[in-house]
Design a protein around this motif. Structure first.
Motif, short mmCIF file in Angstrom:
data_model
loop_
_atom_site.label_atom_id
_atom_site.label_comp_id
_atom_site.label_asym_id
_atom_site.label_seq_id
_atom_site.Cartn_x
_atom_site.Cartn_y
_atom_site.Cartn_z
N LEU A 148 -17.55 -99.93 -38.99
CA LEU A 148 -16.47 -99.49 -38.12
C LEU A 148 -16.87 -98.25 -37.32
CD1 LEU A 148 -13.50 -99.96 -37.29
CD2 LEU A 148 -12.83 -98.44 -39.17
N PHE A 149 -16.58 -98.28 -36.02
CA PHE A 149 -16.86 -97.20 -35.07
C PHE A 149 -18.36 -96.99 -34.81
CE2 PHE A 149 -12.66 -95.48 -36.79
CZ PHE A 149 -11.92 -96.01 -35.75
N TYR A 150 -19.19 -97.99 -35.12
CA TYR A 150 -20.62 -97.81 -34.82
C TYR A 150 -20.83 -97.72 -33.31
CZ TYR A 150 -21.94 -102.33 -32.81
OH TYR A 150 -22.10 -103.39 -31.97
N ALA A 151 -19.96 -98.38 -32.53
CA ALA A 151 -20.09 -98.35 -31.08
C ALA A 151 -19.46 -97.10 -30.47
CB ALA A 151 -19.46 -99.60 -30.47
N THR A 152 -18.66 -96.39 -31.22
CA THR A 152 -18.05 -95.12 -30.76
C THR A 152 -18.27 -94.09 -31.85
OG1 THR A 152 -15.92 -95.87 -31.63
CG2 THR A 152 -16.34 -96.22 -29.27
N PRO A 153 -19.50 -93.61 -32.05
CA PRO A 153 -19.80 -92.73 -33.19
C PRO A 153 -19.02 -91.43 -33.20
CG PRO A 153 -21.63 -92.82 -31.63
CD PRO A 153 -20.68 -93.89 -31.22
N ALA A 154 -18.49 -90.99 -32.06
CA ALA A 154 -17.73 -89.75 -32.05
C ALA A 154 -16.49 -89.85 -32.94
CB ALA A 154 -17.31 -89.41 -30.62
N ARG A 155 -15.97 -91.08 -33.12
CA ARG A 155 -14.78 -91.24 -33.96
C ARG A 155 -15.08 -91.07 -35.44
NH1 ARG A 155 -10.55 -93.91 -31.41
NH2 ARG A 155 -9.39 -93.34 -33.29
N LEU A 156 -16.34 -91.25 -35.83
CA LEU A 156 -16.68 -91.19 -37.25
C LEU A 156 -16.44 -89.81 -37.84
CD1 LEU A 156 -20.01 -93.27 -37.25
CD2 LEU A 156 -17.78 -93.96 -38.16
N LYS A 157 -16.63 -88.76 -37.03
CA LYS A 157 -16.49 -87.41 -37.56
C LYS A 157 -15.04 -87.07 -37.92
CE LYS A 157 -17.96 -85.68 -33.67
NZ LYS A 157 -18.40 -84.72 -32.61
N PHE A 158 -14.10 -87.88 -37.42
CA PHE A 158 -12.69 -87.62 -37.71
C PHE A 158 -12.19 -88.37 -38.94
CE2 PHE A 158 -13.15 -86.82 -33.14
CZ PHE A 158 -12.57 -85.55 -33.04
N LEU A 159 -13.03 -89.23 -39.52
CA LEU A 159 -12.63 -89.93 -40.73
C LEU A 159 -12.67 -88.99 -41.93
CD1 LEU A 159 -14.43 -93.39 -40.39
CD2 LEU A 159 -12.09 -92.77 -39.77
N LYS A 160 -11.78 -89.21 -42.86
CA LYS A 160 -11.75 -88.42 -44.08
C LYS A 160 -12.69 -89.06 -45.11
CE LYS A 160 -7.03 -86.78 -43.29
NZ LYS A 160 -7.45 -85.42 -42.90
N THR A 161 -12.65 -88.57 -46.34
CA THR A 161 -13.51 -89.11 -47.38
C THR A 161 -13.12 -90.55 -47.69
OG1 THR A 161 -12.04 -88.40 -49.17
CG2 THR A 161 -13.69 -86.81 -48.38
N PRO A 162 -14.04 -91.36 -48.21
CA PRO A 162 -13.70 -92.74 -48.56
C PRO A 162 -12.48 -92.85 -49.47
CG PRO A 162 -16.07 -92.45 -48.64
CD PRO A 162 -15.49 -91.08 -48.41
N ARG A 163 -12.35 -91.92 -50.41
CA ARG A 163 -11.19 -91.97 -51.31
C ARG A 163 -9.89 -91.75 -50.53
NH1 ARG A 163 -10.49 -91.22 -56.79
NH2 ARG A 163 -12.70 -90.70 -57.02
N ALA A 164 -9.90 -90.80 -49.59
CA ALA A 164 -8.69 -90.53 -48.81
C ALA A 164 -8.35 -91.71 -47.91
CB ALA A 164 -8.87 -89.26 -47.98
N GLU A 165 -9.37 -92.32 -47.27
CA GLU A 165 -9.11 -93.46 -46.40
C GLU A 165 -8.60 -94.66 -47.21
OE1 GLU A 165 -9.01 -93.37 -43.30
OE2 GLU A 165 -10.02 -91.48 -42.86
N LEU A 166 -9.12 -94.83 -48.42
CA LEU A 166 -8.64 -95.92 -49.29
C LEU A 166 -7.18 -95.68 -49.65
CD1 LEU A 166 -9.21 -98.44 -51.02
CD2 LEU A 166 -9.93 -96.90 -52.86
N SER A 167 -6.81 -94.43 -49.91
CA SER A 167 -5.43 -94.12 -50.27
C SER A 167 -4.47 -94.46 -49.13
CB SER A 167 -5.32 -92.62 -50.62
OG SER A 167 -3.98 -92.27 -50.90
N VAL A 168 -4.86 -94.17 -47.90
CA VAL A 168 -4.01 -94.50 -46.75
C VAL A 168 -3.87 -96.02 -46.61
CG1 VAL A 168 -3.70 -94.25 -44.27
CG2 VAL A 168 -4.65 -92.36 -45.59
N ALA A 169 -4.96 -96.74 -46.84
CA ALA A 169 -4.91 -98.20 -46.75
C ALA A 169 -4.00 -98.78 -47.84
CB ALA A 169 -6.31 -98.78 -46.87
N ILE A 170 -4.04 -98.20 -49.03
CA ILE A 170 -3.14 -98.66 -50.10
C ILE A 170 -1.69 -98.52 -49.67
CG2 ILE A 170 -2.32 -98.13 -52.43
CD1 ILE A 170 -5.19 -97.41 -53.16
N ASP A 171 -1.36 -97.37 -49.06
CA ASP A 171 0.02 -97.14 -48.61
C ASP A 171 0.43 -98.19 -47.58
OD1 ASP A 171 2.44 -95.28 -48.44
OD2 ASP A 171 1.77 -95.32 -46.35
N VAL A 172 -0.47 -98.52 -46.67
CA VAL A 172 -0.17 -99.53 -45.65
C VAL A 172 0.13 -100.88 -46.30
CG1 VAL A 172 -1.21 -100.92 -43.82
CG2 VAL A 172 -1.45 -98.44 -43.77
N ILE A 173 -0.70 -101.30 -47.25
CA ILE A 173 -0.50 -102.60 -47.89
C ILE A 173 0.78 -102.60 -48.72
CG2 ILE A 173 -1.46 -104.20 -49.59
CD1 ILE A 173 -4.23 -103.34 -48.65
#
Length: 605
Positions: A148-173
């Motif tokens: 994800l975001f390999y074509a727009t690498p500038a967006r990668l720096k705004f991602l949080k830790t894998p654990r935090a991103e997983l937590s947000v995805a859990i909330d969505v589901i």
């Protein structure tokens, strides 16, 4: 620099910036597509928080090879009937998700519609689409998003830790799962199962409550009140937690409009208003509200991520929610949350001290305030046969000895039981047929006095205090017009306003209960509230704040010894008073312990 058309791939990447904010955004779009396809099961896999891999598989209707090629084109969708953007009945409708994801990641779609012998697969990398090829896959669709975001690498720096991103995805589901209890959901991180929700079958209400309990916690099932109301074609359903079952943030407030999870300030404000008299200012209720609104009465096309909606009549929606919540809470009577749920919910308010005074209120020495207090001091009616004296309202006489009245029987007619003792001159111990009830005498009496004060206020109306010098308030033409239109409603609450030239109103009287209040600030707050919500609640909230503080200071205190008769009178009045399960600050008034709890403590079971 001359004006030029942007290349299609760049256009897709700009669109992706609005739709695909983080891995959880991809999960939301893909799971919504699965639900729109009629899936009965949705399985999600996230590796490294979704940055390395996001895979969503479903058993929905699937897509034919010719549809696969169209599905990854911009603004291609099967969810709009003609060109109608008003009657939207699906979660997705713009046709932006797949092309946006494919422009910033490596996308692979494999699908097999029912009735077809084989599946077909197609890939998109950085916006470049391949031709569909045969593949092996069961009925349904599987979508994989890698890098994800390999074509727009500038967006990668705004991602949080894998654990935090997983937590947000859990909330969505979890939010999507609440709205679709008949669908099974699972989430894995590549090495372990993180979330597993079985499909809930059977009666719709019971199935939804079971799904809510699986997501929010089983304590919610035991401490939730059903909600059902309808007005002008808008239906409200769901469950709300008892006031004593609360949280420190609003994260456990789940709002759905036509089964679409949303975050709406109007609905959140209505929830807060519905719990106004029963919850501390720094605590938040646990609710799951489901609004069914005619499609032409709500606009879901106001946010790229479809996270917000706009109601055609926001005042109607707000009034429906506030009224339904208050009706459900009043119907709960003296019920309070179970002891385990109260402990789990964290600190409850700030003890017995009253909350902060409303802006501009005095120390309650006005004649109207004293008169209202005197009316609330009237003795409570005798609670029933066998009791020699009723419990007074404010100024208790010296208590009688504990054995002044014969013991009352603990029977099923008295849910809170019969008083047996007073502990530490603060807690009443009552015996019930199946256990024990422990009552905080100050918190319980505070609620009783407050409800009596509100009844006295409604019965006699709100007295006005004429200002010696009327105050002119500049509000602008629109604000002045809104306030002048509601002059009759405000007069019923003791506030007399009249138009005063273009863009201003004159205040001639204020509620006497507020004492020396800031009339200009009050009217400006009312004008702002009318502009935003179409209703004026600020004045009512200030009056309620005065009553709540007076009730707190006028109730029987901890440390006051009560007779058995007085304790029983308090219990009987609690049983007959709505909202008596919690005081005005949200603290529980009593805790119920079953006989089975004692038997477990002593090893009897």
């Amino acid at each position: 620099m001359p004006i030029r058309l942007l290349p299609p791939n760049l256009v897709n990447q700009i669109a992706a910036g609005e739709v695909v904010e983080r891995p959880a955004s991809v999960v939301k779009e893909l799971v919504e597509n699965a639900l729109d396809a009629g899936a009965g099961r949705v399985d999600v896999v996230l590796v490294e928080g979704g940055q390395a891999l996001i895979a969503v598989a479903d058993d929905g209707s699937g897509m034919a090879p010719e549809e696969l090629s169209l599905a990854v084109e911009r603004h291609a969708t099967s969810k709009l009937d003609g060109d109608d953007l008003v009657h939207i009945r699906h979660l997705g409708f713009r046709g932006e998700a797949l092309p946006s994801i494919g422009s910033v990641a490596r996308l692979a779609v494999t699908s097999r519609p029912r009735g077809r012998d084989g599946a077909w697969s197609l890939s998109v990398e950085g916006g470049a689409k391949s031709e569909p090829v045969p593949a092996a896959h069961p009925f349904g669709t599987r979508i994989e998003v890698r890098d994800l975001f390999y074509a727009t690498p500038a967006r990668l720096k705004f991602l949080k830790t894998p654990r935090a991103e997983l937590s947000v995805a859990i909330d969505v589901i979890e939010r999507l799962a609440m709205a679709h209890p008949a669908v099974a959901f699972s989430l894995a991180d590549g090495s372990r199962s993180v979330l597993r929700l079985a499909a809930q079958n059977g009666e719709a209400g019971a199935a939804r409550l079971a799904r809510l309990g699986a997501v929010i916690g089983r304590d919610f099932e035991a401490n939730a009140l059903p909600l059902a109301a309808e007005r002008d074609g808008i239906r409200l359903g769901g469950w709300i937690g008892l006031p004593t079952f609360n949280r420190g943030t609003a994260a456990a407030q789940y709002l759905f409009v036509n089964n679409r999870p949303v975050r709406d300030r109007l609905v959140l404000g209505a929830v807060r208003a519905g719990y106004r008299d029963v919850l501390a200012h720094d605590r938040h209720p646990v609710v799951a509200l489901f609004l069914d609104v005619p499609p032409d009465a709500v606009d879901v096309n106001v946010h790229p991520a479809k996270a917000e909606v706009r109601f055609r009549d926001g005042g109607l929606v707000r009034g429906l929610i506030v009224g339904a919540i208050r009706h459900a809470l009043a119907g709960a009577g003296h019920r309070a949350a179970s002891p385990g749920a109260i402990v789990a919910s964290g600190p409850l308010g700030r003890g017995s001290a009253p909350g902060p005074l409303a802006s501009g209120t005095s120390r309650y020495a006005s004649p109207s305030a004293l008169g209202l207090a005197a009316r609330a001091q009237a003795p409570f009616p005798a609670p029933g046969p066998g009791l020699s004296e009723p419990l007074p309202g404010f100024d208790l006489p010296p208590s009688a000895p504990a054995d002044a009245a014969p013991p009352e029987a603990a029977d099923a007619d008295h849910p809170l039981g019969a008083a047996r003792a007073q502990l530490h001159e603060t807690y009443i111990v009552a015996e019930t047929p199946d256990g024990v009830v422990i009552v905080d005498q100050h918190a319980a009496h505070e609620r009783l006095v407050y409800e009596r004060m509100k009844a006295a206020l409604a019965d006699g109306g709100v007295a006005s205090q004429t200002l010696l010098l009327p105050e002119v308030v500049d509000l602008g033409e629109a604000g002045a017009a809104r306030v002048a239109e509601r002059a009759g409603e405000l007069a019923a609450l003791g506030l007399a306003v009249e138009p005063f030239g273009p863009g201003a109103v004159v205040v001639r009287a204020v509620p006497a209960l507020l004492g020396d209040c800031d009339a200009q600030g009050l009217v400006r707050d009312l004008a702002d509230e009318l502009a935003e919500w179409g209703t004026a609640t600020v004045l009512g909230e200030r009056l309620a704040s005065v009553c709540a503080t007076m009730a707190c200071h006028g109730s029987v205190r901890a440390g006051r010894r009560l007779s058995i008769a007085e304790m029983n009178a308090l219990l009987r009045q609690m049983e007959a008073t709505p909202l008596s399960g919690q005081c005005n600050h949200g603290r529980p008034t009593h805790v119920r312990l079953a006989l089975a709890d004692f038997e477990r403590l002593f090893g009897r079971r």
